[in-house]
Design an enzyme around this catalytic site. Structure first.
Site, PDB file in Angstrom:
ATOM      1  N   ASN A 170       1.085  -1.348   0.157  1.00 15.47           N
ATOM      2  CA  ASN A 170       0.177  -0.103  -0.099  1.00 15.47           C
ATOM      3  C   ASN A 170       0.625   1.330  -0.070  1.00 15.47           C
ATOM      4  OD1 ASN A 170      -1.551  -2.049   2.418  1.00 15.47           O
ATOM      5  ND2 ASN A 170      -2.492  -1.599   0.430  1.00 15.47           N
ATOM      6  N   GLU A 199      -5.749  -4.096  -4.485  1.00 16.65           N
ATOM      7  CA  GLU A 199      -6.148  -5.369  -4.386  1.00 16.65           C
ATOM      8  C   GLU A 199      -7.536  -5.548  -5.157  1.00 16.65           C
ATOM      9  OE1 GLU A 199      -4.688  -4.194  -1.876  1.00 16.65           O
ATOM     10  OE2 GLU A 199      -5.984  -4.175  -0.276  1.00 16.65           O
TER      11      GLU A 199
END
Ligand code: 77L
Ligand code: MG
Length: 214
Positions: A170, A199
């Site tokens: 992230n 994702e």
């Protein structure tokens, strides 16, 4: 009372996965997240990058910060040689309860130790409580404002050695700007970016791989 998303994710694993088959657990979670409900697992695209980093490293001692439902725990543990150990820290008790069951369904509980609590409380206790000298691989996927302080804490606790690899999820979305600036500018790290996607979406995200130089 309404079920939670992690409980619905676990139900999907119970329904579609084969006990003792980690790949079936991974596929069941990815299918649930693509076709039923989005959830913040690393996912299949970034998960393949995680797989390649772990396979190349063959780590004996692994630390995961942020277990959530255990998806990345299963991805990493399924690639570890027998005798290797993965310690995964999760602050949220509800997530931890689901993750324990996902890890057990994958048949990987023998090489995974899930610890509930705050990373800043447990990192200083790794040596005396778990008998860990240093980690070979650390996967960062917990609260984004904890990546940098916990990395500095691991340095200060002597948990990193020359060659320890940190892989951070992230780094674009939600983003960890202070951590990125640190590992990319510190003389103690060699860092590189793996561009990917958030994702189960088309949004950009990526992983940052940083080797500690000691
Ligand atoms: O907070 C996260 N992890 C720590 C808590 O377990 C996390 C969040 C997101 C995400 C959420 C909401 C959105 F809109 C975009 C991204 C994604 C992730 O991969 C994550 O790891
Ligand atoms: Mg993540």
């Amino acid at each position: 009372t309404r079920s939670t998303r992690p409980q619905r994710l676990l139900n999907a694993v119970r329904k579609h996965a084969t006990r003792g088959d980690p790949q079936s657990v991974i596929s069941a979670i990815d299918h649930f997240c693509r076709h039923s409900e989005w959830a913040m697992n690393i996912g299949d695209e970034k998960g393949s990058i995680l797989d390649s980093v772990v396979s190349e490293l063959n780590p004996e001692k692994v630390l995961e910060l942020g277990t959530y439902c255990g998806y990345s725990t299963v991805r990493i543990a399924r690639l570890l040689p027998p005798g290797a150990r993965l310690i995964t820290l999760e602050f949220n008790a509800d997530y931890a309860a689901i993750a324990r069951q996902v890890i057990a369904l994958a048949g990987l509980e023998d090489r995974v130790q899930l610890v509930e609590g705050a990373s800043e409380d447990w990192i200083p206790r790794m040596k005396e409580h778990f008998g860990i000298e240093t980690f070979d691989f650390v996967f960062l996927d917990h609260w984004k404002d904890r990546y940098l302080p916990d990395t500095k804490l691991m340095e200060d606790c002597g948990l990193l050695r020359k060659g320890t690899v940190l892989l951070a999820d992230n780094v674009i979305c939600p983003g960890v700007p202070d951590y990125l600036q640190y590992v990319r500018n510190s003389l103690s790290y060699k860092s590189c970016y793996f561009k990917s996607h958030l994702e189960y979406t088309k949004a950009e995200d990526g992983l940052e791989k940083s080797v500690f130089l000691g």
